[in-house]
Design a protein around this motif. Structure first.
Motif, PDB file in Angstrom:
ATOM      1  N   ILE A 185       0.703   6.634  -6.865  1.00  0.00           N
ATOM      2  CA  ILE A 185      -0.486   7.434  -7.207  1.00  0.00           C
ATOM      3  C   ILE A 185      -0.201   8.924  -7.020  1.00  0.00           C
ATOM      4  N   GLU A 225       2.112   1.802  -3.475  1.00  0.00           N
ATOM      5  CA  GLU A 225       0.992   2.182  -4.340  1.00  0.00           C
ATOM      6  C   GLU A 225       0.612   3.648  -4.099  1.00  0.00           C
ATOM      7  N   ARG A 226       0.605   4.031  -2.835  1.00  0.00           N
ATOM      8  CA  ARG A 226       0.282   5.417  -2.473  1.00  0.00           C
ATOM      9  C   ARG A 226       1.303   6.389  -3.091  1.00  0.00           C
ATOM     10  N   ARG A 250      -0.242  11.965  -9.747  1.00  0.00           N
ATOM     11  CA  ARG A 250      -1.051  13.181  -9.589  1.00  0.00           C
ATOM     12  C   ARG A 250      -0.183  14.427  -9.696  1.00  0.00           C
ATOM     13  N   LEU A 301      -0.975  28.811 -22.116  1.00  0.00           N
ATOM     14  CA  LEU A 301      -2.280  29.329 -22.544  1.00  0.00           C
ATOM     15  C   LEU A 301      -2.408  30.820 -22.228  1.00  0.00           C
ATOM     16  N   PHE A 302      -2.054  31.207 -21.007  1.00  0.00           N
ATOM     17  CA  PHE A 302      -2.167  32.620 -20.627  1.00  0.00           C
ATOM     18  C   PHE A 302      -1.197  33.492 -21.424  1.00  0.00           C
ATOM     19  N   PRO A 316       0.812  -1.222   0.000  1.00  0.00           N
ATOM     20  CA  PRO A 316       0.000   0.000   0.000  1.00  0.00           C
ATOM     21  C   PRO A 316       0.844   1.270   0.000  1.00  0.00           C
ATOM     22  N   ALA A 318      -0.272  32.869 -24.525  1.00  0.00           N
ATOM     23  CA  ALA A 318      -0.866  32.980 -25.862  1.00  0.00           C
ATOM     24  C   ALA A 318      -2.049  33.956 -25.852  1.00  0.00           C
ATOM     25  N   ILE A 319      -2.890  33.881 -24.826  1.00  0.00           N
ATOM     26  CA  ILE A 319      -4.038  34.796 -24.742  1.00  0.00           C
ATOM     27  C   ILE A 319      -3.547  36.241 -24.652  1.00  0.00           C
TER      28      ILE A 319
END
Lengths: 308, 46
Positions: B17, B13-14, B21, B35-36, B10, B38-39
């Motif tokens: 994960i 696995e933790r 994330r 993105l910002f 465990p 480019a905008i």
């Protein structure tokens, strides 16, 4: 004593679970219809602004879907189709889904306002509220007409796409809205007919559960009949060319045939495989992709005179 | 000859994960920066 669910929650949810919360399969249809609204508009949009508009529509839809799953975790646990979702399977805490949904929704509206226009941001915020609150919290558990009014939530993407390109709301994007609005009841009730037992088990008043299959089949036919002239209106008012007109006539005619076939039959016992209903559901998905695809093809090929 | 399946850990696995994330979050933040940028360029008509 620890239960299997508490053991599962002791591990953190993976990024795949968060991604699953956004209902990626539904999102493909949202992205497609939003993109079609944007590309079918008579104004060319800056590619970056267009990308931002579609991204915000997709993220906003994902946020609304996460909020929907947060609210309906108990209902999802009781249905075979949804019991493996991250919340009912115990892979994620409910609060994580709620916070994720709120964050995605708020971020999509903010970026839409800053990057595209505040009119688009307002419509996007309205569509998220419509799906997460009006449909999920209010209508779905209360009325068998939930799908009819709730269908409005899925009808916003092409409207937002069009408004992102043109900067204002006109008749054509409202017609695109109306097409998806009228398409949703026969599409969803076809699904509800063959997963009827699941909805009945969790107490959701879907039309087949409350009013019976005969009424549902009649209502599906009524909405499909109403849908036909609405799909042809863009052609009749001259906003689209012959490619869209012919495609819409053919597709809507075939969809009507599916609805008539479903209307004319009855369930043949509990072992009935419901093939016409499943075929109508599958065709309804193809129908929407093909109809909006024809709309864009018409704008880019026929209207500028590439095809005659 | 077949390898024995590794026992479920465990803690490992933790860790796996959370690492996944973190990578996903890092990529999302990077995408937001691009993105910002480019905008901003588009809004400034550069």
């Amino acid at each position: 004593m620890s239960t299997p669910q508490s053991q599962a929650v002791s591990l953190p949810a993976s990024w795949r679970d968060f991604f699953a919360l956004t209902k990626p399969r539904v999102m493909t249809l949202v992205i497609f219809t939003g993109l079609c609204g944007l590309l079918a508009a008579p104004v060319r949009i800056n590619p970056v602004v267009g990308f931002v508009a579609i991204l915000c529509i997709a993220v906003g839809a994902g946020g609304a879907a996460a909020l929907n799953q947060w609210w309906e975790a108990d209902i999802d646990a009781g249905m075979k189709r949804t019991r493996n979702r991250p919340l009912p399977s115990g892979r994620m805490e409910r609060e994580s889904a709620r916070d994720f949904g709120v964050m995605l929704s708020a971020a999509s509206v903010m970026v839409m306002g800053l990057g595209v226009s505040w009119l688009c941001a307002a419509i996007l915020a309205g569509s998220i509220f419509y799906y997460a609150v009006v449909y999920t919290v209010w209508l779905k558990p209360r009325t068998p007409q939930n799908i009819v009014i709730g269908g409005g939530a899925g009808a916003f993407p092409p409207l937002i796409g069009w408004v992102a390109a043109t900067g204002h709301v006109s008749l054509m994007p409202v017609l695109l809205f109306a097409i998806i609005f009228m398409w949703t009841p026969p599409h969803f009730w076809a699904l509800a007919l063959f997963v009827k037992t699941d909805y009945a088990k969790v107490g959701i008043p879907m039309l087949p559960v409350v009013a019976g299959e005969k009424v549902t089949r009649q209502q599906m036919l009524v909405y499909t009949v109403l849908l036909l002239p609405i799909t042809l209106l863009p052609w009749w008012i001259g906003a689209t060319g012959v490619l869209y007109g012919v495609s819409a006539s053919l597709l809507s005619g075939l969809f009507l045939l599916c609805a008539i076939r479903v209307w004319l039959r009855e369930r043949q016992g509990e072992d009935d495989r419901m093939v016409p209903e499943k075929q109508m559901f599958a065709f309804s998905v193809f129908y929407l992709f093909a109809l909006f695809g024809a709309l864009v093809a018409d704008r880019w090929l026929v209207m500028p005179g590439v095809l005659h | 000859m077949t390898d024995k399946p590794e026992p479920f850990d465990p803690a490992e696995e933790r860790r796996r994960i959370i690492a996944g994330r973190n990578k996903a979050l890092g990529l999302t933040l990077l995408a937001c920066v691009v993105l910002f940028f480019a905008i901003t360029m588009v809004k400034m008509k550069l």
